[in-house]
Structures are given as structure tokens and as C-alpha cells.
Design an enzyme around this catalytic site. Structure first.
Site, PDB file in Angstrom:
ATOM      1  N   GLU A 128       0.811  -1.210   0.000  1.00  0.00           N
ATOM      2  CA  GLU A 128       0.000   0.000   0.000  1.00  0.00           C
ATOM      3  C   GLU A 128       0.850   1.268   0.000  1.00  0.00           C
ATOM      4  OE1 GLU A 128      -2.710  -0.595   3.341  1.00  0.00           O
ATOM      5  OE2 GLU A 128      -4.102  -1.652   2.023  1.00  0.00           O
ATOM      6  N   ASP A 188      -8.177  -9.232   4.064  1.00  0.00           N
ATOM      7  CA  ASP A 188      -7.961  -8.100   4.961  1.00  0.00           C
ATOM      8  C   ASP A 188      -9.009  -7.988   6.058  1.00  0.00           C
ATOM      9  OD1 ASP A 188      -7.122  -5.809   6.134  1.00  0.00           O
ATOM     10  OD2 ASP A 188      -7.591  -4.476   4.468  1.00  0.00           O
ATOM     11  N   GLU A 238     -12.581  -2.341  12.243  1.00  0.00           N
ATOM     12  CA  GLU A 238     -12.538  -1.602  10.983  1.00  0.00           C
ATOM     13  C   GLU A 238     -13.644  -2.050  10.030  1.00  0.00           C
ATOM     14  OE1 GLU A 238      -8.858  -2.011   8.824  1.00  0.00           O
ATOM     15  OE2 GLU A 238      -9.657  -0.999   7.061  1.00  0.00           O
TER      16      GLU A 238
HETATM   17  C1  BDP Z   1      -6.150  -2.215   6.073  1.00  0.00           C
HETATM   18  C2  BDP Z   1      -6.459  -0.833   6.564  1.00  0.00           C
HETATM   19  C3  BDP Z   1      -5.320   0.114   6.429  1.00  0.00           C
HETATM   20  C4  BDP Z   1      -4.066  -0.502   7.017  1.00  0.00           C
HETATM   21  C5  BDP Z   1      -3.807  -1.826   6.345  1.00  0.00           C
HETATM   22  C6  BDP Z   1      -2.645  -2.581   6.962  1.00  0.00           C
HETATM   23  O1  BDP Z   1      -7.581  -0.357   5.847  1.00  0.00           O
HETATM   24  O2  BDP Z   1      -5.668   1.300   7.081  1.00  0.00           O
HETATM   25  O3  BDP Z   1      -2.986   0.341   6.880  1.00  0.00           O
HETATM   26  O4  BDP Z   1      -4.905  -2.664   6.487  1.00  0.00           O
HETATM   27  O5  BDP Z   1      -2.895  -3.540   7.674  1.00  0.00           O
HETATM   28  O6  BDP Z   1      -7.084  -3.069   6.663  1.00  0.00           O
HETATM   29  O7  BDP Z   1      -1.490  -2.249   6.731  1.00  0.00           O
END
Ligand code: BDP
Length: 708
Positions: free
Chosen positions: A299, A372, A400
Site C-alpha cells: 500500500e 484483509d 474496521e
Molecule cells: C487495512 C487498513 C489500512 C491498514 C492496512 C494494513 O484499511 O488502514 O494500513 O490494512 O494492515 O485493513 O497495513
């Protein structure tokens, strides 16, 4: 007035005051309410080192529960509580040395022993760590009315490292945090120290958590500057007596950004040296520093791949820097790219070939599911398969994808399902828990992490019931064999009340709450159909031209006139092949795939027959409706509980349940109305009609007007 009457009046007064005083949830499960005498052990005194934190914590709690402190005594008579290591003469006499050593520094014995006329309740360990956990165990027994005079308890934790991950930013915000700003007040540190830090330490110690990563995995390089390290040192000093080590998330580009080196290539000697010096600097300030957590090449975060190196090159460089000081690297496997490959396959594809290439002080941190933290996912296929490398599960305590701090969702049931999933990778019964806790594959260290749900809110977690998830995470990291029910039972009794008429229905509510949320959000293996940016409400239709496909719901649900679901079978993305036999075959076959995961692994036609005889479309309708009905039942149950608790917490939970109930209907309507535009052959969904009248609806035409 006799003595008995006076104490009874005092007890009643205390109880009344307790009920009137504000109950904002700030005391968590450590409420140590004034107990009736019949619930208390008849301790006549306490013996142990006065400097022992275990002894101090016990005394503090005892005073709250009884109004008195326990007399410290050198000459035990009557019933003495004895807290000590093998340095204590009496402990040496009463406890088997070998047995104690086998339990390790965190394990303990909690036992009732008779010596002539004298009775002892003993908390023994080889180290202070074990004494602290033992003291909290004894307090838990008292608080939950389970103390007795015939204790024979030996405990040791299942995982070595039981750690919280704070996704807290240095500016005070919390990524995916729903309980206010970060508890770490970086702008005030190191001068000003919030009293919450110590309370945080106590709460964690009481459930066995022994590590914390202070900052977000999307890490600012600033955390490694001199200024911030000095602030982190202050926190570490406060947590240390409670046996909690501090860890930090680091940004892989730190050498370049902070050190002025042209790159952060892990094979560049200058970069390696920078990390070594940084490690030395950290350990000078925090001698028991735990290590680094790293999100790399994920990401948008920098990582070794920026220089054509592998995850192993990057992790090993950091591991080498920390190794002389005893630190570890927790390297995350949460990686995916907007490629053609199914997102659910990518972590496995990247990490499996590296198995065996990591240093001994590297642990790969793997999210429970392959995508996720979705409401329900199968376990990540890395578990069980990656045998030469230590793997640590990463769970998400913060909700989340489960209604933030608005929805009551007790997560121990989800975590149990995950930890007990059989990977079959080392024969039958190779559960995720056993492949990670050192039972089946031995590595120098075993660990488990949870993304914290803690903030500055008075009640710490936003929702009073979200505290249960923090609690349950700790308890399961200590002993993943504990039933979700037992954990809920303990938590309810300590947090609210020991009264059975309260405990039984609330426990039932908690235990069904996760399944209810799955039902009203994403039943049957549906996943990631949220509004793509905030992850709160439903947006199965969300399609943004030009945006990354793997961030958008249609990528995951694939609804069309033909059917719905992600085809991960051998004729689809073939993600099933990443699972060990016989799971791969079982998931691959639509008839043997567990229905809970049907649409995770299959693109099934709307007319697909479920085991109960309904079509897939009908079953979807029923599941969504079940979810809504379940939440309405939760509301009714809670309303009946009014007499059992304080007004403040009652009202708070009641209003949150109202939101949850509204949201459940929102999810049901949004998803069913949207999906039915594809499922034309099937029974239409009418927003006005209860689903249980579905059979009668066969002839009724869809009317979308109400929704607009
Ligand atoms: C996702 C989240 C994000 C996190 C990412 C992570 O939306 O904010 O940074 O995982 O785990 O679930 O790095």
C-alpha cells in the site's frame, strides 16, 4: 449495634455509592467492586517481597474489594497468601523446584496448601513476571466468585510474545481507531505523563499481554528521531514494571530520510551501518526494547523491492542490527498489488518462495485471512505451509470492518474459529494455533498480535462491549484453548455483574453477535463490499472508473446475471491450490465447500441449491434478514437488563444498539436491492416485506421506489 450489623450497613452504603457514582467504563474489567464477605478468601495475612509488583497489585485490588489492606506477615498463621519466587524460603519448601522451572519465567503455580493447622494460598513463579500473572489470576477468581480453598492451577502462556499493535500516528490520530485520539500524547511527552499509561499497563498485564507496538504500521520515519525515542523511553519505563516491552513500527526508508544516505537499499553497507547505529541508540535508552514491526512494499510503503531486493533481504538486515541486543523483527506479509493475480493469493505467492531464508529473530506477521480482516475469511494459506519460518497471526481488535465502535460484535468467536482451523499441513489436527505456538513447528520465538481498539475515550474502546475484545485478545494469546464462552463469562462478571440473570443472557448475546454481524453484512463468504474508503457501510455497487480494481466491491462479489461470488477454484483464480490437501479439494468442490465460505471460493448461480433446499438467492435474503432480527433481539435482551446495571452504561449501550439495528437494516436493504437487479430469475426482494414472507412474494414485482 453488633459488629456484623455495622459492617452490613457499611457494605450497603458502599454498594449504594458504587451504583450512584458515574460508571463511565474507565475502570474496564478491573473494577474490583466491594465484595460480600462470603465471596472473599479468608486471608489473615500476606507474605512476599514488598517491592513485588504482584504483591502491590494484589493489595491495591484487595483494598478496593474489602475496604481493608491485608496484613503483611513473617510468621504465617491462619490463612496466608504467599506470593514469591524460589528466593522465598517457604516457597522453596512448599513448591517443587523442577515443576516451577518447567513453567518458564511467565508461568506460575496457584495452589492451596495445608501445613499442619496453617493454610496457604500460594502464587509461585521463577520470576516476577509469573507472579504478576498469578496475582491477576487469583483476583479474577475472586471477582468472578470462583475462588475456592482447593486450588491446583499451573499455567504458562501458549505464545511467547503477546502483543498489541497500535495504529497510532504521531499527530495523535489513530488509523482505523474509533475511540478518540491516541492514548500516546506525543506532544506532551517526555515532560508530561498521562496517568492512563499506567492504567493501560495494568489492564494489559491483567490479561497477559506483554508487548506493545506504539505507532502505526504506516510508519512515520520521525519515530526514530532522537526526540521521539526519548518520548518512547518514558512510555517504556512506565510499562516495564508491568512486564510489557515496547516495540516500534519503522519506515523502511528511514536511512535515506533521516540519515541523508542516497538510498535505503538493504545491501548497501552504509544503510546497514545506519540501522546498526540506530539500534545501539535505541537500546541505550530502552535496554529491553522489543524490536521492529515493518510494513514494507505494501500500500505504497517503501521496502526492499524498491531496490530489487526481497522481503528476506530487508528483514534480515534489520534482524542483524537488532540481534546483538536480543531484539526481533516482525515483518508483515500483508502485501498485494494491482496485478491480474487474485489479491487473496498474493501474500502466499510472495512469501512461500522465501521460506527458510529469514534470520532466526524474524517473525512473519500474517493477517488471519488472505485478504484483509473481513467479517469472515478462511485462514491465510501461509499458516501451516510456511514451515521453516516463524509465523505470527495478526488479528484485528479494532472493528474496521465490523461496524467501528458502533456495533456490538464479540470477536473471540471469530478468533477461535481461525485459531482452530485445521490447516492439515502437518497431518490432521494441525490447527493454525498449533502451527504458530511452537507445538508443531519449533522456532526460537512464537508470537501473536492484535490491532488495538484503544483510544482516549473515557471507556477506552468507544463501545463498552468493545472492551471485551481487548480482554479476549489477551486471554486467548495466553491460552488459545479457552472457550470464547468462558472468556465472555469472566469479562461480564468483572465488568458488570455476577448475577446469573444478567450473565446468562448477555453471554448468549455476545456469543451470537459475530455471526449476526456476518449475516447482516456479508453472509456466505461475501467480502469487501464496503464503501471503499471508510469501510463502514455497504456499497456493493461502488465502481470508480480508473480506481484500483482490488479496492472496489465488484472485484470481490462479481455479481452478474449468472450468479455471485469470487471463483477461486481450479477453473478460476486457483487460490484453492494454496491450501494443503484435503482442504484444497474440499474448497474447490461447490458441494463440499463450507457454505459459510461459498462465495469466497465460488461464483455460484443464483439458483444454486443450498443444503437446506433453498436457492442461493433465497438463502442470501434469509441470512440478511436473520442478521437484522438477531440485532433486534439483542435490543430486547439489553432493555431487560436495565435493573442490573448503572444508568450510564445501560443508556450508552442501548443507544449504540439502536445504531446497530438501523445499520443492519441499511446493509440488508442495500445489498439485497442491489444484488437482485442481477438475480432476475429469482424471487424479488421487497424492502417493505419481512423476508420470512418470502415464499409469498414469488409473484410480486420489485418496487424500488421506496428506496429512492
Ligand atoms: C487495512 C487498513 C489500512 C491498514 C492496512 C494494513 O484499511 O488502514 O494500513 O490494512 O494492515 O485493513 O497495513
Amino acid at each position: 449495634m453488633g459488629k456484623k450489623t455495622v459492617s452490613l450497613i457499611m457494605l450497603l452504603c458502599f454498594t449504594a455509592i458504587g451504583q450512584l457514582s458515574a460508571e463511565d467504563g474507565s475502570r474496564l474489567w478491573l473494577r474490583f467492586q466491594l465484595q460480600e464477605k462470603t465471596n472473599l478468601p479468608d486471608f489473615s495475612g500476606i507474605q512476599g517481597e514488598l517491592s513485588s509488583i504482584a504483591l502491590q497489585e494484589f493489595q491495591l485490588a484487595w483494598e478496593e474489594m474489602t475496604g481493608n489492606s491485608l496484613l503483611e506477615t513473617d510468621k504465617p498463621t491462619g490463612h496466608t497468601l504467599l506470593i514469591g519466587t524460589l528466593e522465598n524460603r517457604l516457597i522453596r519448601r512448599l513448591v517443587d523446584r523442577e515443576e516451577l522451572h518447567e513453567l518458564g519465567p511467565e508461568g506460575y503455580i496457584l495452589r492451596s496448601v495445608m501445613q499442619g493447622k496453617d493454610r496457604f494460598t500460594i502464587i509461585a513463579s521463577t520470576k516476577e513476571n509469573g507472579l504478576l500473572y498469578g496475582a491477576y489470576h487469583l483476583l479474577r477468581l475472586i471477582q468472578t466468585n470462583k475462588y475456592n480453598d482447593t486450588l491446583r492451577i499451573t499455567e504458562r502462556p501458549r505464545y511467547d510474545i503477546r502483543i498489541l499493535n497500535h495504529w497510532d500516528n504521531l499527530n495523535g490520530t489513530v488509523e482505523r481507531g474509533y475511540a478518540g485520539y491516541s492514548i500516546w500524547q506525543w506532544d506532551q511527552l517526555p515532560e508530561q505523563i498521562s496517568p492512563r499509561y499506567r492504567e493501560y499497563a495494568r489492564a494489559n498485564a491483567s490479561v497477559g499481554i506483554n508487548g506493545t507496538v506504539l505507532n502505526n504500521v504506516n510508519a512515520s520515519p520521525d519515530i526514530l528521531t532522537d526526540d521521539y525515542l526519548k518520548k518512547a523511553k518514558v512510555i517504556a519505563d512506565i510499562l516495564r514494571p508491568y512486564k510489557i516491552k515496547v516495540y516500534l513500527s519503522v519506515n523502511f526508508s528511514s536511512p535515506k530520510i533521516l540519515g541523508g544516505i542516497p538510498d535505503s537499499d538493504p545491501l548497501n553497507p552504509r544503510v546497514r551501518q545506519w540501522w546498526q547505529e540506530k539500534a545501539r541508540e535505541i537500546y541505550r535508552l530502552i535496554p529491553d526494547f522489543g524490536g521492529f514491526l515493518v510494513k514494507a512494499n505494501s500500500e505504497g510503503q517503501p521496502g526492499p523491492q524498491d531496490y530489487g531486493r526481497t522481503h528476506a533481504d530487508g528483514a534480515n538486515m534489520l534482524a542483524d542490527a537488532l540481534q546483538p541486543h536480543g531484539g526481533i523483527v516482525m515483518w508483515r506479509a500483508f502485501v498485494y498489488n494491482p496485478t491480474e493475480e487474485d489479491r487473496a493469493k498474493q501474500a502466499y505467492s510472495e512469501f512461500m518462495p522465501l521460506d527458510g531464508q529469514f534470520r532466526k529473530n524474524v517473525v512473519i506477521q500474517v493477517k488471519n485471512g488472505p485478504v484483509d480482516f473481513q467479517p469472515r475469511e478462511p485462514f491465510s494459506p501461509l499458516f501451516g505451509s510456511m514451515k521453516q519460518t516463524a509465523l505470527m497471526p495478526e488479528l484485528q481488535i479494532t472493528q474496521e470492518y465490523l461496524g467501528f465502535s458502533n456495533h456490538l460484535v464479540y470477536l473471540a468467536t471469530q478468533w477461535k474459529e481461525f485459531l482452530e482451523s485445521d490447516t492439515h499441513c502437518n497431518g490432521d489436527h494441525s490447527t493454525v494455533a498449533k502451527t504458530t505456538d511452537g507445538t508443531l513447528y519449533q522456532h526460537p520465538v512464537s508470537a501473536i498480535a492484535g490491532v488495538a481498539n484503544i483510544g482516549q475515550d473515557a471507556n477506552w474502546c468507544g463501545h463498552h462491549f468493545a472492551q471485551a475484545n481487548w480482554y479476549a485478545f489477551g486471554r486467548l494469546t495466553w491460552d488459545h484453548t479457552l472457550p470464547a464462552e468462558e472468556i465472555a463469562d469472566e469479562w461480564i462478571r468483572m465488568t458488570f455483574s455476577n448475577r446469573d440473570d444478567f450473565v446468562a443472557p448477555i453471554k448468549q448475546l455476545m456469543l451470537s453477535s459475530w455471526e449476526a454481524a456476518v449475516n447482516y453484512m456479508m453472509p456466505l463468504g461475501l467480502h469487501h463490499i464496503f464503501a471503499w474508503n471508510h469501510h463502514y457501510g455497504p456499497e456493493p455497487w461502488c465502481d470508480i472508473p480508473g480506481a484500483r480494481r482490488d479496492w472496489l466491491p465488484p472485484y470481490y462479489h462479481n455479481a452478474s446475471e449468472k450468479g455471485i461470488g469470487f471463483d477461486r477454484t481450479t477453473t478460476g483464480s486457483n487460490a484453492v491450490s494454496q491450501y494443503c490437501s484435503p482442504l484444497n479439494g474440499q474448497f474447490n468442490d461447490v458441494n463440499s465447500c463450507p457454505e459459510e465460505l461459498l462465495l469466497w471460493f465460488h461464483h455460484a448461480p443464483w439458483s444454486h441449491r443450498m443444503q437446506n433446499g433453498r436457492t442461493l438467492w433465497e438463502e442470501l435474503c434469509y441470512r440478511y434478514d436473520d442478521g437484522v432480527q438477531q440485532v433486534r433481539e439483542f435490543q430486547k435482551t439489553w432493555d431487560r437488563m436495565e435493573p442490573y446495571l448503572d444508568r450510564e452504561r445501560f443508556r450508552h449501550v442501548q443507544s449504540r444498539l439502536r445504531i446497530q439495528s438501523r445499520d443492519a437494516v441499511w446493509w440488508k436493504d442495500a445489498c439485497l436491492l442491489y444484488f437482485q437487479t442481477f438475480s432476475r430469475m429469482s424471487i424479488p426482494y421487497d424492502i417493505e416485506r419481512p423476508i420470512h414472507e418470502l415464499e409469498e412474494l414469488k409473484q410480486i414485482k420489485l418496487d424500488l421506489k421506496h428506496h429512492n
